[in-house]
Scaffold this motif. Structure first.
Motif, PDB file in Angstrom:
ATOM      1  N   ASP A   1       3.995   8.863  -8.004  1.00 54.91           N
ATOM      2  CA  ASP A   1       4.265   7.653  -7.223  1.00 54.91           C
ATOM      3  C   ASP A   1       4.913   7.983  -5.875  1.00 54.91           C
ATOM      4  O   ASP A   1       5.111   7.087  -5.047  1.00 54.91           O
ATOM      5  CB  ASP A   1       5.184   6.698  -7.994  1.00 54.91           C
ATOM      6  CG  ASP A   1       4.541   6.143  -9.252  1.00 54.91           C
ATOM      7  OD1 ASP A   1       5.241   6.068 -10.283  1.00 54.91           O
ATOM      8  OD2 ASP A   1       3.344   5.785  -9.201  1.00 54.91           O
ATOM      9  N   THR A   2       5.248   9.236  -5.670  1.00 58.35           N
ATOM     10  CA  THR A   2       5.862   9.647  -4.416  1.00 58.35           C
ATOM     11  C   THR A   2       4.918   9.383  -3.247  1.00 58.35           C
ATOM     12  O   THR A   2       3.770   9.816  -3.251  1.00 58.35           O
ATOM     13  CB  THR A   2       6.223  11.142  -4.455  1.00 58.35           C
ATOM     14  OG1 THR A   2       7.230  11.346  -5.452  1.00 58.35           O
ATOM     15  CG2 THR A   2       6.729  11.621  -3.102  1.00 58.35           C
ATOM     16  N   ALA A   3       5.400   8.627  -2.264  1.00 60.13           N
ATOM     17  CA  ALA A   3       4.575   8.241  -1.116  1.00 60.13           C
ATOM     18  C   ALA A   3       5.422   7.421  -0.148  1.00 60.13           C
ATOM     19  O   ALA A   3       6.548   7.028  -0.473  1.00 60.13           O
ATOM     20  CB  ALA A   3       3.381   7.410  -1.564  1.00 60.13           C
ATOM     21  N   VAL A   4       4.857   7.181   1.017  1.00 56.08           N
ATOM     22  CA  VAL A   4       5.399   6.161   1.908  1.00 56.08           C
ATOM     23  C   VAL A   4       4.761   4.837   1.505  1.00 56.08           C
ATOM     24  O   VAL A   4       3.529   4.748   1.416  1.00 56.08           O
ATOM     25  CB  VAL A   4       5.107   6.480   3.382  1.00 56.08           C
ATOM     26  CG1 VAL A   4       5.618   5.348   4.276  1.00 56.08           C
ATOM     27  CG2 VAL A   4       5.737   7.807   3.775  1.00 56.08           C
TER      28      VAL A   4
ATOM     29  N   PHE B   1       0.861  -1.173   0.000  1.00 56.15           N
ATOM     30  CA  PHE B   1       0.000   0.000   0.000  1.00 56.15           C
ATOM     31  C   PHE B   1       0.904   1.232   0.000  1.00 56.15           C
ATOM     32  O   PHE B   1       2.110   1.130   0.263  1.00 56.15           O
ATOM     33  CB  PHE B   1      -0.894   0.028   1.248  1.00 56.15           C
ATOM     34  CG  PHE B   1      -2.023  -0.966   1.219  1.00 56.15           C
ATOM     35  CD1 PHE B   1      -1.777  -2.323   1.401  1.00 56.15           C
ATOM     36  CD2 PHE B   1      -3.327  -0.552   1.024  1.00 56.15           C
ATOM     37  CE1 PHE B   1      -2.818  -3.251   1.383  1.00 56.15           C
ATOM     38  CE2 PHE B   1      -4.367  -1.466   1.005  1.00 56.15           C
ATOM     39  CZ  PHE B   1      -4.112  -2.815   1.176  1.00 56.15           C
ATOM     40  N   ARG B   2       0.337   2.388  -0.275  1.00 60.13           N
ATOM     41  CA  ARG B   2       1.112   3.618  -0.211  1.00 60.13           C
ATOM     42  C   ARG B   2       0.237   4.759   0.268  1.00 60.13           C
ATOM     43  O   ARG B   2      -0.978   4.715   0.122  1.00 60.13           O
ATOM     44  CB  ARG B   2       1.741   3.958  -1.563  1.00 60.13           C
ATOM     45  CG  ARG B   2       0.744   4.337  -2.660  1.00 60.13           C
ATOM     46  CD  ARG B   2       1.467   4.506  -3.988  1.00 60.13           C
ATOM     47  NE  ARG B   2       0.553   4.896  -5.065  1.00 60.13           N
ATOM     48  CZ  ARG B   2       0.911   5.007  -6.337  1.00 60.13           C
ATOM     49  NH1 ARG B   2       2.162   4.744  -6.714  1.00 60.13           N
ATOM     50  NH2 ARG B   2       0.014   5.360  -7.251  1.00 60.13           N
ATOM     51  N   GLN B   3       0.903   5.752   0.836  1.00 63.95           N
ATOM     52  CA  GLN B   3       0.191   6.931   1.320  1.00 63.95           C
ATOM     53  C   GLN B   3       1.007   8.162   0.996  1.00 63.95           C
ATOM     54  O   GLN B   3       2.132   8.323   1.480  1.00 63.95           O
ATOM     55  CB  GLN B   3      -0.076   6.845   2.821  1.00 63.95           C
ATOM     56  CG  GLN B   3      -0.972   7.952   3.328  1.00 63.95           C
ATOM     57  CD  GLN B   3      -1.487   7.676   4.730  1.00 63.95           C
ATOM     58  OE1 GLN B   3      -0.944   6.848   5.463  1.00 63.95           O
ATOM     59  NE2 GLN B   3      -2.550   8.359   5.111  1.00 63.95           N
ATOM     60  N   ALA B   4       0.424   9.036   0.183  1.00 67.78           N
ATOM     61  CA  ALA B   4       1.043  10.305  -0.171  1.00 67.78           C
ATOM     62  C   ALA B   4       0.600  11.368   0.832  1.00 67.78           C
ATOM     63  O   ALA B   4      -0.453  11.229   1.465  1.00 67.78           O
ATOM     64  CB  ALA B   4       0.648  10.695  -1.584  1.00 67.78           C
ATOM     65  N   PRO B   5       1.368  12.450   0.974  1.00 67.75           N
ATOM     66  CA  PRO B   5       0.997  13.503   1.915  1.00 67.75           C
ATOM     67  C   PRO B   5      -0.401  14.048   1.625  1.00 67.75           C
ATOM     68  O   PRO B   5      -0.724  14.369   0.483  1.00 67.75           O
ATOM     69  CB  PRO B   5       2.066  14.569   1.672  1.00 67.75           C
ATOM     70  CG  PRO B   5       3.224  13.812   1.134  1.00 67.75           C
ATOM     71  CD  PRO B   5       2.658  12.705   0.324  1.00 67.75           C
ATOM     72  N   GLY B   6      -1.221  14.108   2.670  1.00 63.54           N
ATOM     73  CA  GLY B   6      -2.554  14.654   2.535  1.00 63.54           C
ATOM     74  C   GLY B   6      -3.561  13.740   1.872  1.00 63.54           C
ATOM     75  O   GLY B   6      -4.703  14.147   1.635  1.00 63.54           O
ATOM     76  N   LYS B   7      -3.154  12.506   1.607  1.00 61.91           N
ATOM     77  CA  LYS B   7      -4.055  11.565   0.949  1.00 61.91           C
ATOM     78  C   LYS B   7      -4.244  10.321   1.801  1.00 61.91           C
ATOM     79  O   LYS B   7      -3.443  10.032   2.694  1.00 61.91           O
ATOM     80  CB  LYS B   7      -3.517  11.174  -0.434  1.00 61.91           C
ATOM     81  CG  LYS B   7      -3.457  12.332  -1.420  1.00 61.91           C
ATOM     82  CD  LYS B   7      -3.081  11.840  -2.803  1.00 61.91           C
ATOM     83  CE  LYS B   7      -3.102  12.976  -3.817  1.00 61.91           C
ATOM     84  NZ  LYS B   7      -2.753  12.502  -5.189  1.00 61.91           N
ATOM     85  N   GLU B   8      -5.295   9.563   1.495  1.00 64.55           N
ATOM     86  CA  GLU B   8      -5.547   8.325   2.207  1.00 64.55           C
ATOM     87  C   GLU B   8      -4.604   7.225   1.707  1.00 64.55           C
ATOM     88  O   GLU B   8      -4.100   7.270   0.586  1.00 64.55           O
ATOM     89  CB  GLU B   8      -7.002   7.897   2.008  1.00 64.55           C
ATOM     90  CG  GLU B   8      -8.012   8.829   2.655  1.00 64.55           C
ATOM     91  CD  GLU B   8      -9.434   8.297   2.557  1.00 64.55           C
ATOM     92  OE1 GLU B   8     -10.326   8.896   3.167  1.00 64.55           O
ATOM     93  OE2 GLU B   8      -9.644   7.277   1.875  1.00 64.55           O
TER      94      GLU B   8
END
Length: 124
Positions: free
Chosen positions: A90-93, A37-44
């Motif tokens: 694609d930038t995210a944790v 899974f991934r999570q970008a800043p300010g997104k779910e």
């Protein structure tokens, strides 16, 4: 119970590649369906990819289909995500996750077990 530790994140230019790894503890890794899974800043947090317990079946989000490949090595208790043709979006944790369910259900269900995440940054 399974413990998960991700690695392999970093900074890459658009169009580049990265391979994420997720090392799992315990002797029951092969009994879990695994996912990224991934999570970008300010997104779910959003689903990226999932793979069945034996690695034979994989599912992908439309946004990564054809660019990312999920795989696993049950002998090494390791999950991978090969990411090619990376884009700034694609930038995210990126998080590794595990659950005693099917890979199909992981597309719509949050797994029980999570890693701490690894940062992926794609510059334009």
């Amino acid at each position: 119970q399974v413990q998960l530790v991700e690695s392999g994140g970093g900074l890459v230019q658009a169009g580049g590649s990265l391979r994420l790894s997720c090392a799992a503890s315990g002797r029951t890794f092969s009994s879990y369906a695994m996912a990224w899974f991934r999570q970008a800043p300010g997104k779910e947090r959003e689903f990226v990819a999932a793979v069945s317990w034996n690695g034979n079946t994989a599912y992908y989000a439309d946004s990564v289909k054809g660019r990312f490949t999920i795989s696993r090595d049950n002998a090494e208790n390791t999950l991978y995500l090969q990411m090619n043709s990376l884009k700034p979006e694609d930038t995210a944790v990126y998080y590794c996750a595990a659950d005693r369910t099917t890979a199909f259900r992981l597309m719509a269900t949050l797994p029980d077990y999570w890693g701490q995440g690894t940062q992926v940054t794609v510059s334009s």
